[in-house]
Design an enzyme around this catalytic site. Structure first.
Site, PDB file in Angstrom:
ATOM      1  N   TRP A 286      41.709  35.971  42.865  1.00 32.66           N
ATOM      2  CA  TRP A 286      40.352  36.210  43.003  1.00 32.66           C
ATOM      3  C   TRP A 286      39.434  35.196  43.383  1.00 32.66           C
ATOM      4  CZ3 TRP A 286      40.899  41.092  43.892  1.00 32.66           C
ATOM      5  CH2 TRP A 286      41.590  41.845  43.221  1.00 32.66           C
TER       6      TRP A 286
ATOM      7  N   ASP B  21      32.797  34.808  37.987  1.00 34.62           N
ATOM      8  CA  ASP B  21      33.255  36.321  37.836  1.00 34.62           C
ATOM      9  C   ASP B  21      33.979  36.356  36.714  1.00 34.62           C
ATOM     10  OD1 ASP B  21      34.895  38.361  38.353  1.00 34.62           O
ATOM     11  OD2 ASP B  21      35.869  37.483  40.001  1.00 34.62           O
TER      12      ASP B  21
ATOM     13  N   LYS C 273      37.338  46.937  34.446  1.00 37.48           N
ATOM     14  CA  LYS C 273      38.309  46.193  33.625  1.00 37.48           C
ATOM     15  C   LYS C 273      37.842  46.385  32.127  1.00 37.48           C
ATOM     16  CE  LYS C 273      40.682  44.560  37.477  1.00 37.48           C
ATOM     17  NZ  LYS C 273      39.969  43.578  38.006  1.00 37.48           N
TER      18      LYS C 273
HETATM   19  C1  LIG Z   1      39.742  43.075  39.467  1.00 30.78           C
HETATM   20  C2  LIG Z   1      39.034  41.934  39.857  1.00 30.78           C
HETATM   21  C3  LIG Z   1      38.302  41.659  40.796  1.00 30.78           C
HETATM   22  C4  LIG Z   1      38.165  42.755  42.137  1.00 30.78           C
HETATM   23  O1  LIG Z   1      37.338  43.725  41.553  1.00 30.78           O
HETATM   24  P1  LIG Z   1      37.036  44.939  42.555  1.00 30.78           P
HETATM   25  O2  LIG Z   1      36.042  45.741  41.833  1.00 30.78           O
HETATM   26  O3  LIG Z   1      38.380  45.639  42.930  1.00 30.78           O
HETATM   27  O4  LIG Z   1      36.491  44.388  44.070  1.00 30.78           O
HETATM   28  C5  LIG Z   1      37.621  40.474  41.063  1.00 30.78           C
HETATM   29  N1  LIG Z   1      37.794  39.536  40.080  1.00 30.78           N
HETATM   30  C6  LIG Z   1      38.513  39.666  39.002  1.00 30.78           C
HETATM   31  C7  LIG Z   1      38.711  38.647  37.797  1.00 30.78           C
HETATM   32  C8  LIG Z   1      39.282  40.958  38.776  1.00 30.78           C
HETATM   33  O5  LIG Z   1      39.883  40.873  37.880  1.00 30.78           O
END
Ligand SMILES: *Cc1c(COP(=O)(O)O)cnc(C)c1O
Length: 354
Positions: free
Chosen positions: A100, A167, A191
């Site tokens: 990511w 993030d 998540k």
């Molecule tokens: C799943 C995830 C993403 C991507 O998320 P999307 O909503 O599918 O774009 C980005 N960063 C992390 C840490 C993730 O676990």
């Protein structure tokens, strides 16, 4: 019986949230209309999004500190470019801790100079780099708090003068942090908060307005702040379900409470991974994630037997990401200690039988 759901994402949500969300699809607020067929400008929905936004700031301890909570679309992946679009003038610093982060770096490169302060790619991202330097003239520093795929988590965040962007997709609301250290936090809902379809952004307003470029409205944080997160039609179902999860968390006792449960769950599973001679952990011990535990069988020949056993034990979503292999147990907020015990029981049973 509901499965023990260790899925990495979209992930488990509390039963009562699923119940209430499904009721709202048929009859929202006893008004004989569905949540997803009423105007987003109607008072019942305005109340929902306002409640969700204020719960976010309350749970994170960020009320009255110049922050705004926004429910946007496009997933965390859109935030990879939106953060740079809004914040990157000349140069930004990134910590590369996995897939990511790598994707975030790739997108941000379109907007200016990128300094990768450190990377753990040399060991397939199984640890968190430490002791890196952040250039003081960077427009911001970006990191990924929890690496969903590799099972590593940042335990500490750098002290830095430059704005901190994070993030937190896979560990937001799971542990207590001084969230006021961060200037911008983003997280895809699926998540730890709700269904796919909305992305939470918590942004400190005073970091905005410093780039020279023109920003298209749909990618401009300020536009969404000015419109109370409703510049266009928000993803109403995802926002409502997220609100229900935030209410559930608040009623339980907030992040302070859930962190204790999350610590218990992680300790139970990692103790078994370390004790059981058939298994070994993937991530460096000091950087192990409390949300996503990655582990492998020392003898791959036991795979078929183990896979059959955990599936028979009503467990779902344990296969590791293709770039790591092995197993990944995601233990997000709604997963109970009882489910982790069910997995540990299967690991012990394999030891007895193998
Ligand atoms: C799943 C995830 C993403 C991507 O998320 P999307 O909503 O599918 O774009 C980005 N960063 C992390 C840490 C993730 O676990």
């Amino acid at each position: 019986m509901k499965k023990h759901n260790f899925s990495a994402g979209p992930c488990i949500l509390p039963e009562e949230v699923l119940q209430k969300a499904s009721e709202a699809i048929i009859n929202f607020n006893n008004d004989n209309l569905s949540l997803i067929e009423i105007s987003h400008r109607s008072q019942p929905f305005v109340d929902v999004i306002e409640n969700a936004r204020s719960l976010v700031l309350e749970l994170l301890g960020l009320q009255n500190k110049g922050y705004h909570a926004l429910f946007l679309q496009g997933g965390a992946s859109t935030q990879f470019l939106m953060t740079a679009y809004n914040l990157l003038n000349k140069k930004a610093a990134y910590l590369n801790t996995g897939t990511w982060s790598t994707k975030a770096i790739k997108e941000a490169k379109l907007f200016g100079e990128l300094i990768e302060v450190a990377s753990s790619k040399d060991k397939n991202f199984n640890y968190i780099p430490k002791n890196y330097e952040i250039p003081s003239d960077a427009d911001y520093f970006h990191c990924t708090s929890n690496n969903t795929i590799y099972g590593t988590q940042m335990m500490e965040f750098p002290e830095t003068e430059v704005p901190l962007v994070c993030d937190m997709s896979s560990d937001i609301f799971s542990r207590q942090l001084d969230f006021s250290k961060f200037d911008l936090i983003y997280a895809g809902a699926q998540k730890n908060m709700g269904p796919a379809g909305t992305t939470l952004v918590v942004v400190k307003e005073d970091i905005l307005g410093k780039v020279e470029r023109q920003i298209p409205s749909m990618l401009n944080y300020q536009v969404f702040i000015d419109k109370d997160s409703m510049f266009n039609t928000p993803p109403v179902f995802a926002v409502y379900t997220s609100m229900l999860t935030l209410e559930w968390l608040k009623d339980l006792g907030g992040i302070e409470f859930i962190e204790k449960v999350n610590n218990q769950k992680a300790a139970l599973l990692y103790d078994e991974i370390d004790r059981n001679p058939l298994f070994k952990g993937v991530a460096a011990k000091e950087d192990r994630s409390k949300m996503n535990a990655t582990f492998t069988l020392i003898n791959p020949e036991l795979q078929t037997q183990f896979d059959t056993m955990w599936k028979e034990a009503n467990i779902n979503g344990l296969s590791g990401h293709r770039s790591v292999g092995g197993y990944r147990a995601s233990m997000y907020n709604a997963l109970t200690l009882y489910s982790v015990q069910a997995l540990v029981d299967v690991m012990k049973e394999l030891e007895r039988k193998a």
